[in-house]
Design a protein around this motif. Structure first.
Motif, short mmCIF file in Angstrom:
data_model
loop_
_atom_site.label_atom_id
_atom_site.label_comp_id
_atom_site.label_asym_id
_atom_site.label_seq_id
_atom_site.Cartn_x
_atom_site.Cartn_y
_atom_site.Cartn_z
N ILE A 138 -5.20 28.66 -30.35
CA ILE A 138 -4.41 27.44 -30.24
C ILE A 138 -5.26 26.40 -29.52
CG2 ILE A 138 -2.40 26.44 -29.12
CD1 ILE A 138 -0.91 28.88 -29.70
N MET A 139 -5.94 26.81 -28.54
CA MET A 139 -6.76 25.89 -27.82
C MET A 139 -7.90 25.36 -28.69
SD MET A 139 -7.91 26.53 -24.21
CE MET A 139 -7.25 25.98 -22.92
N MET A 140 -8.43 26.20 -29.39
CA MET A 140 -9.51 25.80 -30.28
C MET A 140 -8.99 24.83 -31.33
SD MET A 140 -12.42 27.04 -29.85
CE MET A 140 -13.48 27.94 -30.78
N THR A 141 -7.85 25.12 -31.78
CA THR A 141 -7.25 24.27 -32.79
C THR A 141 -6.96 22.91 -32.17
OG1 THR A 141 -6.10 26.26 -33.52
CG2 THR A 141 -5.46 24.25 -34.53
N CYS A 142 -6.50 22.90 -30.94
CA CYS A 142 -6.21 21.64 -30.26
C CYS A 142 -7.50 20.88 -30.04
CB CYS A 142 -5.53 21.91 -28.93
SG CYS A 142 -3.81 22.34 -29.09
N LEU A 143 -8.54 21.59 -29.61
CA LEU A 143 -9.81 20.92 -29.38
C LEU A 143 -10.35 20.33 -30.69
CD1 LEU A 143 -11.80 23.17 -26.91
CD2 LEU A 143 -11.07 20.86 -26.55
N VAL A 144 -10.26 21.04 -31.73
CA VAL A 144 -10.76 20.56 -33.03
C VAL A 144 -9.94 19.34 -33.45
CG1 VAL A 144 -10.97 21.17 -35.47
CG2 VAL A 144 -11.66 22.77 -33.73
N MET A 145 -8.67 19.42 -33.22
CA MET A 145 -7.83 18.30 -33.61
C MET A 145 -8.11 17.09 -32.74
SD MET A 145 -4.32 19.95 -34.68
CE MET A 145 -3.35 18.76 -35.22
N PHE A 146 -8.30 17.36 -31.46
CA PHE A 146 -8.61 16.26 -30.57
C PHE A 146 -9.95 15.62 -30.97
CE2 PHE A 146 -10.56 14.65 -26.64
CZ PHE A 146 -9.64 13.68 -26.33
N GLY A 147 -10.91 16.46 -31.29
CA GLY A 147 -12.21 15.97 -31.72
C GLY A 147 -12.12 15.18 -33.02
N LEU A 148 -11.33 15.71 -33.92
CA LEU A 148 -11.18 15.03 -35.20
C LEU A 148 -10.46 13.69 -35.01
CD1 LEU A 148 -10.25 17.90 -37.64
CD2 LEU A 148 -12.31 16.54 -37.65
N THR A 149 -9.46 13.69 -34.18
CA THR A 149 -8.71 12.48 -33.94
C THR A 149 -9.60 11.45 -33.28
OG1 THR A 149 -6.73 13.82 -33.55
CG2 THR A 149 -6.62 11.56 -32.88
N ASN A 150 -10.38 11.93 -32.30
CA ASN A 150 -11.30 11.04 -31.63
C ASN A 150 -12.34 10.51 -32.61
OD1 ASN A 150 -12.28 9.63 -29.50
ND2 ASN A 150 -13.27 11.35 -28.49
N ALA A 151 -12.87 11.36 -33.43
CA ALA A 151 -13.86 10.95 -34.42
C ALA A 151 -13.23 10.01 -35.43
CB ALA A 151 -14.45 12.17 -35.10
N PHE A 152 -12.01 10.32 -35.79
CA PHE A 152 -11.31 9.47 -36.76
C PHE A 152 -11.04 8.11 -36.17
CE2 PHE A 152 -7.34 8.15 -38.93
CZ PHE A 152 -7.84 8.10 -40.21
N ALA A 153 -10.68 8.07 -34.89
CA ALA A 153 -10.43 6.82 -34.21
C ALA A 153 -11.71 6.02 -34.13
CB ALA A 153 -9.85 7.06 -32.84
N GLN A 154 -12.81 6.64 -33.81
CA GLN A 154 -14.10 5.96 -33.76
C GLN A 154 -14.42 5.42 -35.15
OE1 GLN A 154 -16.55 5.11 -31.73
NE2 GLN A 154 -15.54 5.78 -29.86
N SER A 155 -14.23 6.22 -36.09
CA SER A 155 -14.56 5.83 -37.45
C SER A 155 -13.65 4.69 -37.89
CB SER A 155 -14.42 7.07 -38.33
OG SER A 155 -13.96 6.78 -39.57
N LYS A 156 -12.40 4.64 -37.48
CA LYS A 156 -11.49 3.55 -37.82
C LYS A 156 -11.96 2.25 -37.21
CE LYS A 156 -6.73 4.65 -38.77
NZ LYS A 156 -5.41 4.78 -38.25
N LYS A 157 -12.39 2.29 -35.95
CA LYS A 157 -12.87 1.08 -35.29
C LYS A 157 -14.11 0.55 -36.01
CE LYS A 157 -11.26 1.73 -30.56
NZ LYS A 157 -11.66 1.92 -29.17
N GLU A 158 -14.98 1.46 -36.34
CA GLU A 158 -16.21 1.03 -37.04
C GLU A 158 -15.86 0.46 -38.41
OE1 GLU A 158 -18.72 4.45 -37.09
OE2 GLU A 158 -19.19 4.28 -34.97
N LYS A 159 -14.91 1.11 -39.06
CA LYS A 159 -14.50 0.62 -40.37
C LYS A 159 -13.88 -0.76 -40.25
CE LYS A 159 -13.76 4.97 -42.79
NZ LYS A 159 -12.77 5.84 -43.43
#
Length: 177
Positions: free
Chosen positions: A8-29
């Motif tokens: 569960i923690m790993m899944t949360c970390l991956v999701m947090f990372g993806l969300t963070n990456a997605f947020a970064q990518s949205k700003k750049e976009k």
């Protein structure tokens, strides 16, 4: 459970990372899209300016076209009137040419008549001269007869006095040239 927590923690970390990456990518976009919109607005502005310039040129060309159309109409009217004048002049020339042809024919006929009359005149002159010579011969004889008669009767005939010598009852014709 440890495993479940880890997963569960790993899944949360991956999701947090993806969300963070997605947020970064949205700003750049968004930034990239903003730059594209800005460049498109600049291009659109340039195109709008060129369209305005083309509309101005088009208006000038339409004004020039209307002026040229006026000139073309005047020139066409002048051309039409000159064509009509040329047709009239051509008809006049043809009329004069036919008159000249007729006068040349008349001249030929008159020249032929002149030659005929000249030959007739020459013939009549020759005939007249031959007739004058005959009465002269007979008038010489008549003068001799008058002289003989005057000697025998003592007075010349009245015709002899007048100076007209006659042969028979005819007088010499008066010739006018």
């Amino acid at each position: 459970m440890k495993r479940g927590k880890i997963v569960i923690m790993m899944t949360c970390l991956v999701m947090f990372g993806l969300t963070n990456a997605f947020a970064q990518s949205k700003k750049e976009k968004i930034q990239a899209l903003t730059k594209k919109v800005d460049s498109l607005e600049k291009v659109l502005s340039v195109k709008n300016e060129s369209v305005v310039q083309l509309q101005i040129k088009l208006a000038k060309l339409e004004g020039t076209k209307e002026a040229h159309d006026e000139v073309i109409k005047r020139l066409e009217n002048k051309s039409d009137s000159l064509k009509e004048l040329l047709i009239t002049k051509n008809l006049t020339v043809e009329s004069q040419a036919s008159k000249i042809a007729q006068l040349n024919k008349d001249l030929s006929v008159l020249q032929a008549q002149q030659k005929e009359w000249t030959s007739k005149n020459d013939t009549l002159t020759i005939e007249l001269n031959s007739l004058k010579q005959k009465p002269a011969d007979s008038s010489a004889t008549a003068v001799k007869d008058l002289v003989k008669d005057s000697k025998s009767t003592g007075s010349p005939k009245e015709e002899g006095k007048a100076g007209n010598i006659t042969t028979g009852n005819k007088q010499d014709p008066i010739v006018k040239n």
